[in-house]
Design an enzyme around this catalytic site. Structure first.
Site, PDB file in Angstrom:
ATOM      1  CB  CYS A   2      13.473 -12.810  26.274  1.00 15.64           C
ATOM      2  SG  CYS A   2      14.130 -11.277  27.561  1.00 15.64           S
ATOM      3  CE  LYS A 599      21.798 -19.237  15.607  1.00 14.16           C
ATOM      4  NZ  LYS A 599      23.734 -19.111  15.431  1.00 14.16           N
TER       5      LYS A 599
END
Length: 604
Positions: A2, A599
């Site tokens: 996050c 990512k």
């Protein structure tokens, strides 16, 4: 996984938080939210399912402004993507909290808090942290101490940003296993998961160390170590660079990053391949002492970086004669590993914050390894700080979730390592070929339109099979990974010699089979395998050396510019990246932010 952003300022920070989230969206985009303390010391919150743009739209409809606040973009772990599970989470309308990571003992803490009278409205582990901090604040009326005490009870790897409406002048942060950055501005200070989020706002940053907590105000940032002792941490200048978040003329970041590969490989090679001695020095001051003693190598990584390690195994064993073992980090860390004498431990990570890779490094540091080497793209990362030797790739910031330029610069780094460890004159030939690599990449990128023309042939496919032999097998694995990541086509890769041991059963007229066929010592073997595919009616696409005379025999031949043998795995990767990209575009998927992925994998 996050993204956390927070600010304390003399001005309204709602737009700052939103812009920071946009730069952190690569870390997760299932939901997003913001909470601020307004001018009347009221806690205001907006949350939304979906991407940061959805949050921006919602903020247009809700008057939300304040000088202190936190924001979050979420990749779901505990609890499905929903507004209810989105951050920030509140406790009693007083505390707001954002969280990256996993609280492993959240179920136990939840039951404990329920006995104290706390009620839960979400499925997340994050709400547990909010209520636990509220509980400790009730005891001490000190937000920093409440966060420190709560964190001491929580097991796992996490980072938190916390505000309290009764403390409108401060923001508290803590790092325990997940990265967090503190930023210094003028009349305002910040927290973020990544310095990238702060580049337009902060002049300098502190990279929080393990166990650090911080109290952030407009005037100052105080940092405390894991023993709650006030400490001074190194402050690093932060350069603003607007180019990093612009696509330029490209439709997607991924395509931009594919086309940047020639340049970033040039940057990675620059001033490092003038001679073998210079090359060895590129791996750090300790390398000259360590490298002559290396007898074995263990490489540990995740995802695309794992494929880079698999390719490196071929180079290291062939050029340096060193037995090399390649492991998936999430598997390595949970098994008993036999470490031969004088074994070099190598970790590979684009971000340097991959949770499993870091855990593997920490395990290795407690084992009988000769030394550790990190190949990484981020100089300020935990991986770089913890390793004995470091080789920094110079790929620049990579926004697209599917890695492209980070992967090829990792391969360039590994080929340089193999040359540095090589004990004969083949090392000079590797250096010569490396000097040609950027130009080879430029020639391959000129294949873009031809590869794009193939995309329509894949749009309606459900499965695809990639084949390679020898060092090209990991290239096939990487090609399959790229296709599945961004086009959502199920793709597998196999060594071509294994076709008869199972995969051939999948081949029919509807199955595209993609083969990587450079002009190497296994080419004739590969051709025989491909005849097996043709005989079963498979749709065959073969990436071939343009110097070879191939008979198509029903296959679609895509000619790749010739290159040195050592460079072939790098060069043949690029058209597979282009293929995945154009198929995804043709299918209309979200290329830069594919579903369910993020990512930087900072949770286990």
């Amino acid at each position: 996984m996050c993204g956390i952003m927070g600010a304390v300022s003399e001005r309204d920070i709602s737009k700052i938080l939103l812009e920071g989230l946009r730069r952190l969206e690569y870390r997760g985009y299932d939901s997003a939210g913001i909470a601020v303390i307004d001018s009347q010391d009221r806690l205001k919150r907006v949350r939304i399912q979906g991407k940061v743009q959805n949050l921006a739209d919602a903020m247009q409809e809700t008057a939300i402004a304040g000088n202190t606040g936190i924001a979050h973009t979420r990749w779901a772990t505990h609890g499905k993507p929903s507004e209810q599970n989105a951050h920030p989470h509140l406790s009693h309308g007083e505390i707001a909290l954002v969280h990256n990571g996993i609280i492993e003992n959240h179920e136990h803490l939840r039951q404990q808090l329920i006995t104290y009278g706390y009620q839960f409205t979400s499925e997340t582990d994050t709400e547990v942290a909010a209520h636990l901090i509220h509980y400790h604040y009730q005891q001490h009326e000190n937000l920093l101490l409440a966060v420190q005490k709560a964190a001491a009870e929580m097991q796992g790897a996490f980072a938190l940003g916390v505000i309290h409406q009764k403390r409108p002048e401060e923001l508290v942060a803590i790092r325990k296993g997940s990265p967090l950055v503190l930023g210094f501005g003028i009349g305002e200070n910040f927290i973020a998961s990544d310095a990238l989020a702060l580049r337009s706002f902060a002049q300098s940053v502190i990279y929080m160390e393990e166990g650090d907590s911080a109290c952030v105000t407009t005037q100052d940032i105080k940092v405390y170590d894991s023993n709650r002792i006030l400490v001074q941490r190194a402050v690093h200048p932060l350069n603003s660079d607007s180019e990093i978040v612009n696509k330029g003329p490209y439709r997607h970041f991924m395509l931009k990053e594919i086309f940047e590969q020639s340049k970033v490989i040039t940057d990675t090679l620059e001033s490092r391949i003038n001679s073998i001695d210079v090359l060895r020095a590129s791996f750090g001051e300790k390398a000259s002492h360590i490298f002559p003693m290396v007898k074995n190598i263990h490489i540990v990584a995740c995802g695309t970086s794992y494929h880079a390690g698999m390719i490196a195994k071929y180079w290291l064993e062939s050029l340096a004669g060193l037995p090399t073992q390649v492991e998936i980090a999430s598997e390595y860390r949970y098994r008993d590993v036999v470490v031969p004498d004088n074994t070099l431990f190598i970790t590979v990570s684009q971000s340097g914050e991959t949770a499993d890779t870091l855990a593997a490094l920490f395990k290795a540091k407690q084992s009988n390894y000769l030394a550790s080497l990190a190949i990484c793209n981020v100089a300020t990362s935990t991986l770089v700080r913890e390793a004995d030797c470091v080789f920094l790739t110079r790929a620049g910031i990579e926004i697209g979730v599917a890695s492209t330029k980070a992967f090829t610069t990792q391969l360039a780094a590994f080929l340089m390592l193999a040359a540095a460890l090589c004990k004969d004159n083949r090392a000079q030939e590797v250096l010569r070929q490396l000097q040609e690599l950027p130009a080879c990449c430029e020639r391959v990128l000129q294949m873009n339109e031809e590869v794009e023309s193939l995309a329509s042939l894949f749009v309606n496919k459900v499965h695809a099979l990639f084949l390679g032999r020898g060092v090209q097998y990991p290239v096939a694995l990487e090609g399959a990974l790229k296709l599945k990541e961004i086009s959502y086509i199920h793709a597998e890769a196999y060594p071509a010699g294994e076709l008869k041991h199972g995969p051939l059963a999948l081949v029919d007229k509807d199955m595209p089979v993609i083969a990587v066929a450079p002009n190497d010592e296994l080419l004739d073997k590969l051709k025989s395998n491909l005849h097996e595919v043709s005989a079963r009616g498979g749709q065959l696409f073969v990436f071939v050396d343009d110097s070879q005379n191939w008979k198509a025999n029903g296959a679609r031949l895509i000619k790749v510019p010739s290159c040195g043998a050592w460079l072939a795995p790098i060069v043949y990767t690029i058209p597979l990246q282009l293929l995945a990209y154009h198929v995804a575009v043709a299918k209309g998927t979200d290329v830069d932010q594919p579903r369910n992925l993020a990512k930087s994998v900072t949770v286990e």
